[in-house]
Design a protein around this motif. Structure first.
Motif, PDB file in Angstrom:
ATOM      1  N   PRO A 182       5.267  -6.488   3.070  1.00  0.00           N
ATOM      2  CA  PRO A 182       6.143  -5.780   3.437  1.00  0.00           C
ATOM      3  C   PRO A 182       5.953  -5.100   4.770  1.00  0.00           C
ATOM      4  O   PRO A 182       4.968  -4.893   5.233  1.00  0.00           O
ATOM      5  CB  PRO A 182       6.128  -4.632   2.260  1.00  0.00           C
ATOM      6  CG  PRO A 182       4.599  -4.880   1.846  1.00  0.00           C
ATOM      7  CD  PRO A 182       4.359  -6.129   1.836  1.00  0.00           C
TER       8      PRO A 182
ATOM      9  N   ASP B  44       7.764   0.380   7.041  1.00  0.00           N
ATOM     10  CA  ASP B  44       8.676   1.242   6.110  1.00  0.00           C
ATOM     11  C   ASP B  44       8.798   0.901   4.715  1.00  0.00           C
ATOM     12  O   ASP B  44       9.215   1.834   3.928  1.00  0.00           O
ATOM     13  CB  ASP B  44      10.276   1.118   7.112  1.00  0.00           C
ATOM     14  CG  ASP B  44      10.307   1.637   8.123  1.00  0.00           C
ATOM     15  OD1 ASP B  44       9.591   2.617   8.535  1.00  0.00           O
ATOM     16  OD2 ASP B  44      11.191   1.209   9.049  1.00  0.00           O
ATOM     17  N   GLU B  45       9.067  -0.357   4.465  1.00  0.00           N
ATOM     18  CA  GLU B  45       9.053  -0.641   2.797  1.00  0.00           C
ATOM     19  C   GLU B  45       7.512  -0.370   2.120  1.00  0.00           C
ATOM     20  O   GLU B  45       7.766   0.401   1.099  1.00  0.00           O
ATOM     21  CB  GLU B  45       8.735  -2.505   2.853  1.00  0.00           C
ATOM     22  CG  GLU B  45      10.121  -2.950   3.098  1.00  0.00           C
ATOM     23  CD  GLU B  45       9.943  -4.439   3.143  1.00  0.00           C
ATOM     24  OE1 GLU B  45      10.689  -5.220   2.273  1.00  0.00           O
ATOM     25  OE2 GLU B  45       9.379  -5.033   4.072  1.00  0.00           O
TER      26      GLU B  45
ATOM     27  N   TYR C 122       6.112  -7.257  -6.158  1.00  0.00           N
ATOM     28  CA  TYR C 122       5.210  -7.665  -5.328  1.00  0.00           C
ATOM     29  C   TYR C 122       3.971  -8.424  -6.009  1.00  0.00           C
ATOM     30  O   TYR C 122       3.214  -7.459  -6.753  1.00  0.00           O
ATOM     31  CB  TYR C 122       4.674  -6.435  -4.447  1.00  0.00           C
ATOM     32  CG  TYR C 122       5.967  -5.925  -3.582  1.00  0.00           C
ATOM     33  CD1 TYR C 122       5.959  -6.378  -2.279  1.00  0.00           C
ATOM     34  CD2 TYR C 122       6.915  -5.076  -4.074  1.00  0.00           C
ATOM     35  CE1 TYR C 122       7.105  -5.893  -1.445  1.00  0.00           C
ATOM     36  CE2 TYR C 122       7.864  -4.675  -3.443  1.00  0.00           C
ATOM     37  CZ  TYR C 122       7.875  -5.056  -2.088  1.00  0.00           C
ATOM     38  OH  TYR C 122       9.277  -4.890  -1.315  1.00  0.00           O
TER      39      TYR C 122
ATOM     40  N   ARG D 274       8.048   3.407   1.756  1.00  0.00           N
ATOM     41  CA  ARG D 274       9.190   3.491   0.691  1.00  0.00           C
ATOM     42  C   ARG D 274       8.641   3.290  -0.593  1.00  0.00           C
ATOM     43  O   ARG D 274       8.865   4.265  -1.533  1.00  0.00           O
ATOM     44  CB  ARG D 274      10.417   2.800   0.866  1.00  0.00           C
ATOM     45  CG  ARG D 274      11.333   3.583   2.175  1.00  0.00           C
ATOM     46  CD  ARG D 274      12.689   2.809   1.967  1.00  0.00           C
ATOM     47  NE  ARG D 274      12.777   1.254   1.966  1.00  0.00           N
ATOM     48  CZ  ARG D 274      12.849   0.740   3.174  1.00  0.00           C
ATOM     49  NH1 ARG D 274      12.721   1.202   4.337  1.00  0.00           N
ATOM     50  NH2 ARG D 274      12.703  -0.542   3.438  1.00  0.00           N
TER      51      ARG D 274
END
Length: 116
Positions: free
Chosen positions: A39, A42-43, A7, A46
Motif C-alpha cells: 500500500p 496514504d493508504e 491485505y 488511512r
C-alpha cells in the motif's frame, strides 16, 4: 454482501484463515498481496486511522527487521514508521481487513468480524 479488502500474505496461516473466515461469511474480498503490491503511504495512514489504533499497531514486531531497524524506539514518529513499512513491507502486520465500517488487524482473527 459486504465489500472488503484483505491485505494478505498467502504464506501466513493467520492470513489464510482470515480469507477462509470472510468467505464463510459470504464475503469475497478484494485481495491485496501486500508483499508484491505494498500500500502507499496514504493508504497505510488511512488504514491505521480506520483501525482506531496507533500506526505502531500495524507493525510486525516479530520480524528481525523490526529490531535491526531500531523500530522498538518509542520516540520514532509515524512518518519514520511509515518509511520503514514502505521500504520493508514484511514489517506490515497481517491480515488486515478494510470495509466501509472500518479496518481491523486480524490478531486475534475474530476482530475482523467487528467490521463486517
Amino acid at each position: 454482501m459486504t465489500h472488503a479488502t484483505l491485505y494478505h500474505n498467502p504464506r501466513c496461516s493467520t492470513s489464510r484463515h482470515a480469507l477462509e473466515l470472510l468467505r464463510e461469511r459470504g464475503v469475497e474480498p478484494t485481495i491485496v498481496e501486500y508483499l508484491k503490491n505494498p500500500p502507499s503511504r496514504d493508504e497505510l495512514r488511512r488504514i491505521a486511522q480506520a483501525t482506531g489504533e496507533p500506526l505502531r499497531a500495524l507493525l510486525r514486531t516479530k520480524q528481525p527487521e523490526y529490531l535491526e531497524q531500531g523500530l522498538d524506539n518509542p520516540a520514532l514518529t509515524d512518518d519514520q514508521l511509515l518509511d520503514a513499512m514502505l521500504a520493508t513491507p514484511v514489517l506490515i502486520n497481517r491480515p488486515i481487513v478494510v470495509t466501509p465500517k472500518g479496518a481491523r488487524l486480524g490478531r486475534p482473527l475474530e476482530r475482523i468480524l467487528e467490521v463486517l
